[in-house]
Design a protein around this motif. Structure first.
Motif, PDB file in Angstrom:
ATOM      1  N   THR A 143       0.844  -1.192   0.000  1.00 47.52           N
ATOM      2  CA  THR A 143       0.000   0.000   0.000  1.00 47.52           C
ATOM      3  C   THR A 143       0.881   1.244   0.000  1.00 47.52           C
ATOM      4  O   THR A 143       1.759   1.380   0.853  1.00 47.52           O
ATOM      5  N   PRO A 144       0.699   2.159  -0.940  1.00 45.07           N
ATOM      6  CA  PRO A 144       1.575   3.329  -1.007  1.00 45.07           C
ATOM      7  C   PRO A 144       1.364   4.270   0.170  1.00 45.07           C
ATOM      8  O   PRO A 144       0.258   4.407   0.696  1.00 45.07           O
ATOM      9  N   VAL A 145       2.463   4.897   0.588  1.00 43.15           N
ATOM     10  CA  VAL A 145       2.414   5.941   1.606  1.00 43.15           C
ATOM     11  C   VAL A 145       2.206   7.262   0.880  1.00 43.15           C
ATOM     12  O   VAL A 145       3.023   7.666   0.049  1.00 43.15           O
ATOM     13  N   THR A 146       1.100   7.931   1.175  1.00 46.67           N
ATOM     14  CA  THR A 146       0.768   9.165   0.452  1.00 46.67           C
ATOM     15  C   THR A 146       0.588  10.372   1.361  1.00 46.67           C
ATOM     16  O   THR A 146       0.588  11.500   0.864  1.00 46.67           O
ATOM     17  N   ASP A 147       0.403  10.151   2.655  1.00 44.45           N
ATOM     18  CA  ASP A 147       0.186  11.270   3.570  1.00 44.45           C
ATOM     19  C   ASP A 147       1.420  12.168   3.583  1.00 44.45           C
ATOM     20  O   ASP A 147       2.530  11.703   3.873  1.00 44.45           O
ATOM     21  N   PRO A 148       1.283  13.464   3.275  1.00 40.00           N
ATOM     22  CA  PRO A 148       2.456  14.356   3.226  1.00 40.00           C
ATOM     23  C   PRO A 148       3.240  14.397   4.525  1.00 40.00           C
ATOM     24  O   PRO A 148       4.477  14.475   4.505  1.00 40.00           O
ATOM     25  N   GLU A 149       2.568  14.328   5.669  1.00 45.66           N
ATOM     26  CA  GLU A 149       3.278  14.352   6.950  1.00 45.66           C
ATOM     27  C   GLU A 149       4.096  13.086   7.154  1.00 45.66           C
ATOM     28  O   GLU A 149       5.175  13.129   7.766  1.00 45.66           O
ATOM     29  N   ASP A 150       3.584  11.957   6.652  1.00 42.13           N
ATOM     30  CA  ASP A 150       4.360  10.717   6.725  1.00 42.13           C
ATOM     31  C   ASP A 150       5.591  10.795   5.830  1.00 42.13           C
ATOM     32  O   ASP A 150       6.701  10.392   6.210  1.00 42.13           O
ATOM     33  N   LEU A 151       5.412  11.330   4.629  1.00 39.91           N
ATOM     34  CA  LEU A 151       6.510  11.395   3.672  1.00 39.91           C
ATOM     35  C   LEU A 151       7.637  12.297   4.153  1.00 39.91           C
ATOM     36  O   LEU A 151       8.807  12.037   3.878  1.00 39.91           O
ATOM     37  N   THR A 152       7.294  13.350   4.897  1.00 40.06           N
ATOM     38  CA  THR A 152       8.346  14.248   5.377  1.00 40.06           C
ATOM     39  C   THR A 152       9.241  13.579   6.402  1.00 40.06           C
ATOM     40  O   THR A 152      10.344  14.060   6.666  1.00 40.06           O
ATOM     41  N   GLN A 153       8.809  12.467   6.990  1.00 39.99           N
ATOM     42  CA  GLN A 153       9.612  11.771   7.999  1.00 39.99           C
ATOM     43  C   GLN A 153      10.587  10.773   7.394  1.00 39.99           C
ATOM     44  O   GLN A 153      11.454  10.246   8.094  1.00 39.99           O
ATOM     45  N   LEU A 154      10.457  10.513   6.091  1.00 40.74           N
ATOM     46  CA  LEU A 154      11.323   9.532   5.442  1.00 40.74           C
ATOM     47  C   LEU A 154      12.657  10.160   5.097  1.00 40.74           C
ATOM     48  O   LEU A 154      12.727  11.240   4.519  1.00 40.74           O
ATOM     49  N   ARG A 155      13.738   9.460   5.442  1.00 43.99           N
ATOM     50  CA  ARG A 155      15.082   9.942   5.132  1.00 43.99           C
ATOM     51  C   ARG A 155      15.528   9.403   3.776  1.00 43.99           C
ATOM     52  O   ARG A 155      15.162   8.304   3.370  1.00 43.99           O
ATOM     53  N   HIS A 156      16.362  10.179   3.098  1.00 44.69           N
ATOM     54  CA  HIS A 156      16.936   9.766   1.812  1.00 44.69           C
ATOM     55  C   HIS A 156      15.837   9.432   0.813  1.00 44.69           C
ATOM     56  O   HIS A 156      15.970   8.519   0.004  1.00 44.69           O
ATOM     57  N   PHE A 157      14.712  10.158   0.872  1.00 42.79           N
ATOM     58  CA  PHE A 157      13.592   9.942  -0.034  1.00 42.79           C
ATOM     59  C   PHE A 157      13.759  10.873  -1.221  1.00 42.79           C
ATOM     60  O   PHE A 157      13.658  12.086  -1.088  1.00 42.79           O
ATOM     61  N   GLY A 158      14.047  10.284  -2.377  1.00 41.02           N
ATOM     62  CA  GLY A 158      14.379  11.092  -3.532  1.00 41.02           C
ATOM     63  C   GLY A 158      13.189  11.348  -4.439  1.00 41.02           C
ATOM     64  O   GLY A 158      12.136  10.703  -4.339  1.00 41.02           O
ATOM     65  N   ALA A 159      13.381  12.291  -5.340  1.00 42.91           N
ATOM     66  CA  ALA A 159      12.341  12.608  -6.324  1.00 42.91           C
ATOM     67  C   ALA A 159      12.084  11.393  -7.204  1.00 42.91           C
ATOM     68  O   ALA A 159      13.008  10.701  -7.632  1.00 42.91           O
ATOM     69  N   GLY A 160      10.818  11.134  -7.466  1.00 35.73           N
ATOM     70  CA  GLY A 160      10.458  10.016  -8.306  1.00 35.73           C
ATOM     71  C   GLY A 160      10.398   8.685  -7.582  1.00 35.73           C
ATOM     72  O   GLY A 160      10.105   7.652  -8.198  1.00 35.73           O
TER      73      GLY A 160
END
Length: 250
Positions: free
Chosen positions: A34-51
Motif C-alpha cells: 500500500t503506497p504511503v501518500t500522507d504528506p506528513e508521513d513522507l516528510t519523515q522519510l530519510r533519503h527519499f528522492g524525487a520520483g
C-alpha cells in the motif's frame, strides 16, 4: 528493457498486496504494498528522492519471503564521493587504522619534514582540517583508533606526531597496541563507519597503496563493524598517553 519478474511470495490471505517479486535479471527485489501518500508521513522519510515511492508491508512479509542468502556484489565508490561522506554524515565518522604504514603518508612532504627534524608542520588551511573543524564545531564526532606496533614503525611515529594537529581541529585519535588488538579479536581491516549505518572498507595493496573503497550497508555487517569500533574504543588509550609510553624509544 522489460524486467523478468518472478513472484516470490505473499503473506496476504486473499488476493492482492502485499507481495514480493524478484527481478531474475538483476536480483533486485520488487516490494508491492500500500503506497504511503500522507504528506506528513513522507516528510519523515530519510533519503527519499524525487520520483521514488514508499509502500507499507507487514514485517512478516520480509521475514518470511525476503532473500536470506544472496551473493553480495561489492559496491565501490570513487574518491570524490568518498570525500563527500565526510561532509554529509549526521553525527559520527570513525575509523580503524591497522596498517604499519601508508604509501600516501610516505609521499607527503610533511613526512619528509618529520624525518628531517622529528616534527611535522601544520597547515591550518588543509581541507581535511577545515572540514573536521566545521563538523566538530557543529557538534558531530570525528575519531579513530590506530593500531600501533611495539616499537612503532617510522610511519606510525609520524602519524603519532601529526595527531597533535588533528586534535587541534577536533578529532579524537586514540591508540591500541597490536598485541592488545589481537587479544580483543579485532580484524586487520581498515574502515570508516558513518552514523553506525554505512561502512567504507578500504582495500590496500602490499605496498600500502589504497586500491579502492567498498561501501557496506547490509545491517548485519554494519553491526559487526560497530562492535569492532566499540571494542577498539574500550581498549584504546588517548594519543597523549600513548605518546608518553613510546617516548623512550622515539
Amino acid at each position: 528493457m522489460v524486467r523478468r519478474l518472478r513472484f516470490t511470495g505473499t503473506d496476504s490471505k486473499v488476493d492482492g498486496c502485499p507481495a514480493l517479486h524478484t527481478d531474475e535479471g538483476t536480483g533486485e527485489i520488487i516490494v508491492q504494498g500500500t503506497p504511503v501518500t500522507d504528506p506528513e508521513d513522507l516528510t519523515q522519510l530519510r533519503h527519499f528522492g524525487a520520483g521514488e515511492a514508499a509502500v507499507v508491508v507487514p514485517r512478516e512479509l520480509l521475514v518470511n519471503w525476503g532473500p536470506k542468502e544472496v551473493e553480495r556484489v561489492p559496491e565501490r565508490v570513487d574518491r570524490a564521493n568518498f570525500r563527500r561522506l565526510f561532509e554529509t554524515f549526521e553525527h559520527t565518522a570513525w575509523r580503524l587504522e591497522t596498517r604499519r604504514g601508508y604509501a600516501s603518508d610516505r609521499q607527503d612532504p610533511d613526512f619528509q619534514a618529520f624525518l628531517a627534524n622529528g616534527s611535522s608542520p601544520c597547515d591550518p588551511d588543509e581541507p581535511w582540517f577545515v572540514n573536521a573543524k566545521a563538523q566538530t564545531d557543529a557538534g558531530k564526532t570525528v575519531g579513530r583508533v590506530r593500531i600501533a606496533d611495539h616499537p612503532p614503525t617510522t610511519e606510525q611515529l609520524f602519524l603519532l606526531d601529526y595527531a597533535r594537529h588533528n586534535a587541534a581541529f577536533g578529532e579524537d585519535i586514540r591508540y591500541l597496541r597490536r598485541e592488545d588488538a589481537a587479544r580483543a579479536d579485532l580484524p586487520a581491516e581498515d574502515f570508516w563507519i558513518f552514523d553506525s549505518r554505512l561502512v567504507a572498507l578500504l582495500h590496500f595493496d602490499d605496498e600500502d597503496n589504497l586500491l579502492d573503497i567498498e561501501l557496506i550497508t547490509e545491517p548485519a555487517e554494519v553491526v559487526r563493524y560497530a562492535m569492532v569500533r566499540d571494542a577498539a574504543m574500550h581498549h584504546a588509550v588517548t594519543r597523549d598517553q600513548f605518546a608518553a609510553q613510546v617516548a623512550p624509544t622515539e
